[in-house]
Design an enzyme around this catalytic site. Structure first.
Site, mmCIF file in Angstrom:
data_model
loop_
_atom_site.group_PDB
_atom_site.id
_atom_site.type_symbol
_atom_site.label_atom_id
_atom_site.label_comp_id
_atom_site.label_asym_id
_atom_site.label_seq_id
_atom_site.Cartn_x
_atom_site.Cartn_y
_atom_site.Cartn_z
ATOM 1 N N ASN A 46 0.831 -1.200 0.000
ATOM 2 C CA ASN A 46 0.000 0.000 0.000
ATOM 3 C C ASN A 46 0.867 1.252 0.000
ATOM 4 O O ASN A 46 1.968 1.278 0.563
ATOM 5 C CB ASN A 46 -1.036 -0.005 1.133
ATOM 6 C CG ASN A 46 -0.486 -0.191 2.521
ATOM 7 O OD1 ASN A 46 0.569 -0.784 2.701
ATOM 8 N ND2 ASN A 46 -1.195 0.310 3.507
ATOM 9 N N GLU A 48 0.272 5.190 0.685
ATOM 10 C CA GLU A 48 -0.672 6.215 1.157
ATOM 11 C C GLU A 48 -0.225 7.603 0.716
ATOM 12 O O GLU A 48 0.859 7.797 0.143
ATOM 13 C CB GLU A 48 -0.811 6.098 2.681
ATOM 14 C CG GLU A 48 -1.409 4.749 3.065
ATOM 15 C CD GLU A 48 -1.723 4.610 4.537
ATOM 16 O OE1 GLU A 48 -1.265 5.452 5.349
ATOM 17 O OE2 GLU A 48 -2.432 3.643 4.882
ATOM 18 N N CYS A 57 -4.202 0.731 -2.444
ATOM 19 C CA CYS A 57 -4.081 -0.544 -1.729
ATOM 20 C C CYS A 57 -2.987 -1.406 -2.370
ATOM 21 O O CYS A 57 -2.696 -1.300 -3.568
ATOM 22 C CB CYS A 57 -5.381 -1.318 -1.802
ATOM 23 S SG CYS A 57 -6.718 -0.629 -0.826
ATOM 24 N N GLU A 59 -3.057 -4.537 -3.182
ATOM 25 C CA GLU A 59 -3.518 -5.427 -4.252
ATOM 26 C C GLU A 59 -3.543 -4.699 -5.594
ATOM 27 O O GLU A 59 -3.192 -5.260 -6.641
ATOM 28 C CB GLU A 59 -4.934 -5.951 -3.949
ATOM 29 C CG GLU A 59 -5.039 -6.794 -2.696
ATOM 30 C CD GLU A 59 -5.334 -5.986 -1.443
ATOM 31 O OE1 GLU A 59 -4.860 -4.836 -1.323
ATOM 32 O OE2 GLU A 59 -6.051 -6.523 -0.573
ATOM 33 N N CYS A 90 -10.241 -5.159 0.377
ATOM 34 C CA CYS A 90 -11.345 -4.182 0.416
ATOM 35 C C CYS A 90 -12.221 -4.361 -0.825
ATOM 36 O O CYS A 90 -11.853 -5.049 -1.786
ATOM 37 C CB CYS A 90 -10.804 -2.759 0.503
ATOM 38 S SG CYS A 90 -10.212 -2.087 -1.066
ATOM 39 N N CYS A 93 -10.657 -3.434 -4.239
ATOM 40 C CA CYS A 93 -9.679 -4.425 -4.708
ATOM 41 C C CYS A 93 -10.365 -5.708 -5.173
ATOM 42 O O CYS A 93 -9.913 -6.341 -6.136
ATOM 43 C CB CYS A 93 -8.660 -4.717 -3.614
ATOM 44 S SG CYS A 93 -7.530 -3.332 -3.335
HETATM 45 N N1 THU Z 1 -5.401 -1.594 2.401
HETATM 46 C C1 THU Z 1 -4.824 -2.390 1.448
HETATM 47 O O1 THU Z 1 -3.691 -2.139 1.015
HETATM 48 N N2 THU Z 1 -5.530 -3.450 1.009
HETATM 49 C C2 THU Z 1 -6.781 -3.796 1.428
HETATM 50 O O2 THU Z 1 -7.382 -4.700 0.884
HETATM 51 C C3 THU Z 1 -7.361 -3.097 2.567
HETATM 52 C C4 THU Z 1 -6.727 -1.808 2.933
HETATM 53 C C5 THU Z 1 -4.654 -0.428 2.865
HETATM 54 C C6 THU Z 1 -5.251 0.890 2.451
HETATM 55 C C7 THU Z 1 -4.693 1.799 3.503
HETATM 56 O O3 THU Z 1 -3.388 2.202 3.105
HETATM 57 C C8 THU Z 1 -4.566 0.924 4.728
HETATM 58 O O4 THU Z 1 -4.621 -0.415 4.265
HETATM 59 C C9 THU Z 1 -5.675 1.137 5.747
HETATM 60 O O5 THU Z 1 -6.924 1.034 5.179
#
Ligand code: THU
Length: 136
Positions: A46, A48, A57, A59, A90, A93
């Protein structure tokens, strides 16, 4: 069907990618690793952003990295986190996985060694996909 050592490499790739996560806002580090039918592995983490919705994310970062390598088919994805229990992808994704990996198996692992697995079809049972666009 991927063999045990390939799946172990996939888990390791997702956990290694998690170490590179850029997650200064949520502090929730995620790694992901996709497996192609030929046994290639592509990872992501991920990423941010101070403008929170601009974050990506793990994925979807992995999916982009795979596409740019010309890879279009995936059988498994491993998601790695430091959570206490394995977390599924999520909703966004799940939708992106549906596009190019509709029959894939989703494996979620934690750094502590817990693991869960679902078929993507169980996580996204009524997908919007290309057939929806054609109103079939
Ligand atoms: N996140 C992912 O990378 N993948 C997911 O399937 C769920 C959430 C990340 C997004 C964000 O950077 C952090 O997790 C918190 O939501």
């Amino acid at each position: 069907m991927a063999d045990a050592s390939t799946l172990e490499s996939l888990r390791a790739a997702a956990l290694a990618a998690m170490e590179h996560a850029y997650a200064p806002y949520s502090h929730f580090r995620v790694g992901a690793a996709l497996l192609t039918p030929d046994g290639e592995i592509v990872a992501g983490c991920n990423v941010e952003n101070a403008a929170y919705p601009s974050g990506m994310c793990a994925e979807r970062v992995a999916m982009g990295a795979a596409i740019v390598r010309g890879l279009r088919h995936f059988t498994h994805v491993v998601v790695a986190t430091e959570a206490g229990t394995p977390t599924p992808p999520c909703g966004m994704c799940r939708q992106v996985l549906q596009e190019l990996a509709p029959g894939c198996r989703v494996i979620s692992v934690t750094r502590g060694g817990a693991e869960a697995e679902w078929p993507l079809a169980d996580l996204l049972p009524y997908p919007f996909d290309t057939s929806s666009l054609r109103d079939e």
